[in-house]
Structure formats: structure tokens, C-alpha cells
Design an enzyme around this catalytic site. Sequence first.
Site, PDB file in Angstrom:
ATOM      1  N   ASP A   5       8.280   4.978   0.766  1.00 51.07           N
ATOM      2  CA  ASP A   5       6.919   4.679   0.298  1.00 51.07           C
ATOM      3  C   ASP A   5       6.807   4.796  -1.221  1.00 51.07           C
ATOM      4  O   ASP A   5       6.311   3.884  -1.892  1.00 51.07           O
ATOM      5  CB  ASP A   5       5.899   5.631   0.952  1.00 51.07           C
ATOM      6  CG  ASP A   5       5.682   5.340   2.433  1.00 51.07           C
ATOM      7  OD1 ASP A   5       6.466   4.560   3.007  1.00 51.07           O
ATOM      8  OD2 ASP A   5       4.736   5.910   3.016  1.00 51.07           O
ATOM      9  N   PRO A  60      -6.854   2.253   1.974  1.00 48.56           N
ATOM     10  CA  PRO A  60      -7.368   3.186   2.983  1.00 48.56           C
ATOM     11  C   PRO A  60      -6.489   4.437   3.079  1.00 48.56           C
ATOM     12  O   PRO A  60      -5.270   4.338   2.988  1.00 48.56           O
ATOM     13  CB  PRO A  60      -7.327   2.395   4.296  1.00 48.56           C
ATOM     14  CG  PRO A  60      -6.752   1.064   3.999  1.00 48.56           C
ATOM     15  CD  PRO A  60      -6.488   0.954   2.538  1.00 48.56           C
ATOM     16  N   GLY A  88       0.233   3.587   2.285  1.00 50.22           N
ATOM     17  CA  GLY A  88       0.873   4.160   1.101  1.00 50.22           C
ATOM     18  C   GLY A  88      -0.076   4.814   0.113  1.00 50.22           C
ATOM     19  O   GLY A  88       0.258   4.966  -1.070  1.00 50.22           O
ATOM     20  N   SER A  89      -1.231   5.231   0.618  1.00 54.04           N
ATOM     21  CA  SER A  89      -2.213   5.825  -0.282  1.00 54.04           C
ATOM     22  C   SER A  89      -1.677   7.081  -0.993  1.00 54.04           C
ATOM     23  O   SER A  89      -1.852   7.248  -2.209  1.00 54.04           O
ATOM     24  CB  SER A  89      -3.460   6.130   0.540  1.00 54.04           C
ATOM     25  OG  SER A  89      -4.194   7.130  -0.016  1.00 54.04           O
ATOM     26  N   SER A  90      -0.985   7.948  -0.256  1.00 55.25           N
ATOM     27  CA  SER A  90      -0.516   9.185  -0.896  1.00 55.25           C
ATOM     28  C   SER A  90       0.649   8.893  -1.846  1.00 55.25           C
ATOM     29  O   SER A  90       0.757   9.494  -2.921  1.00 55.25           O
ATOM     30  CB  SER A  90      -0.155  10.244   0.141  1.00 55.25           C
ATOM     31  OG  SER A  90       1.173  10.115   0.562  1.00 55.25           O
ATOM     32  N   ALA A  91       1.494   7.918  -1.494  1.00 49.74           N
ATOM     33  CA  ALA A  91       2.595   7.561  -2.400  1.00 49.74           C
ATOM     34  C   ALA A  91       2.051   6.934  -3.681  1.00 49.74           C
ATOM     35  O   ALA A  91       2.527   7.224  -4.790  1.00 49.74           O
ATOM     36  CB  ALA A  91       3.549   6.593  -1.710  1.00 49.74           C
ATOM     37  N   GLY A 127      -4.612   7.691   4.614  1.00 50.84           N
ATOM     38  CA  GLY A 127      -4.006   8.194   5.858  1.00 50.84           C
ATOM     39  C   GLY A 127      -3.813   7.131   6.917  1.00 50.84           C
ATOM     40  O   GLY A 127      -3.830   7.434   8.104  1.00 50.84           O
ATOM     41  N   SER A 128      -3.612   5.891   6.508  1.00 48.64           N
ATOM     42  CA  SER A 128      -3.564   4.805   7.492  1.00 48.64           C
ATOM     43  C   SER A 128      -2.301   3.958   7.426  1.00 48.64           C
ATOM     44  O   SER A 128      -2.262   2.857   7.956  1.00 48.64           O
ATOM     45  CB  SER A 128      -4.789   3.909   7.330  1.00 48.64           C
ATOM     46  OG  SER A 128      -5.945   4.668   7.508  1.00 48.64           O
TER      47      SER A 128
HETATM   48  C1  MEV Z   1       5.579   6.279   6.601  1.00 48.37           C
HETATM   49  O1  MEV Z   1       4.882   5.325   5.807  1.00 48.37           O
HETATM   50  C2  MEV Z   1       6.879   5.722   7.070  1.00 48.37           C
HETATM   51  C3  MEV Z   1       7.748   6.653   7.926  1.00 48.37           C
HETATM   52  O2  MEV Z   1       8.963   5.950   8.186  1.00 48.37           O
HETATM   53  C4  MEV Z   1       8.026   7.959   7.224  1.00 48.37           C
HETATM   54  C5  MEV Z   1       8.934   7.837   6.026  1.00 48.37           C
HETATM   55  O3  MEV Z   1       9.590   6.802   5.808  1.00 48.37           O
HETATM   56  O4  MEV Z   1       8.995   8.811   5.281  1.00 48.37           O
HETATM   57  C6  MEV Z   1       7.103   6.955   9.258  1.00 48.37           C
END
Ligand code: MEV
Length: 325
Positions: A149, A98, A104-107, A100-101
Site C-alpha cells: 500500500d 474513504p 489506502g487511506s492510512s498509507a 478503513g475501506s
Molecule cells: C491491504 O490493503 C492489503 C493486504 O494484502 C494487507 C497487506 O498487503 O499488507 C490485505
Amino acid sequence: MGIKIEGEEGAERLKRVKVSAPGKIILSGEHAVVYGYPAILSAVDRRLSIELSIKKGDLEVLTQHSSTEHAEYGIKRVVKEIGGGTSGIKAEIYSQIPVGSGMGSSAALAVALTAALFKLRGQPWDLERINQVAYEIEKKQHGKPSGGDNTIVTYGGFLEFKKNADGSPNFSHISTEEHLSGLFVVNSGRPEETTREMVSMVGQLYENDKKRVGDIFEKIGQITFIFSRYLRGEGDIDVTELIRENQRLLERLGVVSPSAQNIVGEIEKIGGAAKISGAGGRKSGSGIILAYHKDPQKLLSLAKEMSLDIFSVKLGEEGVRWEKR
Ligand code: MEV
């Protein structure tokens, strides 16, 4: 020199390459990890795949993943690193993660496309370098991410991760028999805020009251330390209590929306524990929530009653991989 067909390894260029990367969850330590505290992350069995092929004409990106821009920037960034141009590349992206949830979709996109482009251009399959370049792509997307991520998505398994003062990743694999079988993921809805906004909101909070917010980070760090002992099978640790305490601290950071708080409250009432996982969200959804109960059946009945979007995930999955077919 002729073009090599997919499946043959070597320094020569391939004509078509497919790479996949997993999604992730954060078991403990989100937000605090941005400030140098440890986090525990696990790769999960939902993957994003990217297929790169050589064609005539300009760069073409086909995706049902919402961020074509992120993919295009990523390809340009990798090319900047390894040389060559972007024309003549076709990228097709498919994802089960999914968007933006907090999963880790963007990573997964940044890592998979970096690795795929390395492969297509005959670069060595060097995880450290893939992770480094993917981190640069993530920075463009999220501002000041910890790099946790992209690191879990690259290496897979369970990781204890810390960001060094110079921004470089510092991590170790946790080898564990504990795969948290009573753990489920509830999707509380896509947050209105982006990860960049949530991280910067917490940053503002910290700037306004370093003592109070620093204390919250410190406590999250202690929970992460105990969680890591739990995964390693050390000591008699009450994981339900740990998850509950972690959630309380995340609420104090202001990263949990009222509707997500309500879901967590109902899970606690039936004897379970739940916490948001990832950056969270303030107004409507907070992305994914990790929900745990020693008796999973109780959790599933509640989810049915509340019409929650719940699913199970396998933890400790493989990191980025070349899909040779
Ligand atoms: C985002 O998946 C996790 C956060 O800790 C941001 C980050 O680690 O870069 C909120």
C-alpha cells in the site's frame, strides 16, 4: 538564516508545505502478498493532502481523517528518523479517500506526512526513503503489512509488487494502455474489522492449515501473474473470469462478508465480475469491491436498482507529490 517561502526549492527549511498522495486499489493479490506472492496495485484519482506549517507551541493536528493518533505517531516517527522535535508543527489533513475501506487511506496519510515533513525540514525528496519511513508508520498501524500500500501510494501508476524475505519492497512499474474502463468501485460499507485484524485472521487460518491456505495463496499468485500479462497486452485473456476466480479464492480465505458476497453474486448474474479489494471484512461491510462489466451501463443500472454506493476511479494516477501551488 532566514526561512524560505514555499515554492523555493533547496536544502533550506520551508515555512509551509503541502503534499498530496493518492488512494489505491489492489487489482489482484491481496493477502497472498503478505506471504511473498505478487500483487498488482494501482494508484487512483482520490487523494489525501497534508499541509504542514510552522507555528508557536505544541504539535497540532487538524483533520477530518478519523485517525489523529495515526498522524501524530507518524510525525513522531519521521522526526525520530530525521532529527528535531515535533513542537512548532501544525498539520492540516484533508482527504477524499474513504477511511478503513481498502482504498489506502492510512498509507496515503503515512506517505504524505513523511514526504511533507521531509520537505519542511529540508530533507531530499527521496522516494525510496519516504517509502521506507512510511512503511514503519504502517507497521505500527497494521502489524505486519506487506508494504504494498505505501509503495503504490509513493510511486503511483500500476505496480507489480512483492515483499522480499527480508521485508524490503520488490516492485516494477507496469506500463499499460489498458485502463479498465469498465471498472467501477462499489463501497460495500466500512468493515467492522481493521486491516490488522483481517491480516491476522488469515494468518491464523494459514497456521491451522498451511497446505490448504498455502494452495489458495499459490492460486492467487497465478491469477496475479495472468493479470499482469493482461495489463501488458499479452495473450487473449478473459479478465471477467480472472476477477471471478480471484473472488472465489478470497471467499475461501474468509475475508468476504455475506452482504458483499450478495453484491458480487448480483453483478455476476448480469454477466459482470467483482472482487473485494484490500483486506476485506467478515461481518458487515467488506470495504470496496471492484466491479467490472464489458458493458458498464448494465453495471450502473444494477447499482441503481440495488441502491449501491458506486463510483468510477481513474487508474494509474501519480504518486506522492509536492503541491507547490
Ligand atoms: C491491504 O490493503 C492489503 C493486504 O494484502 C494487507 C497487506 O498487503 O499488507 C490485505
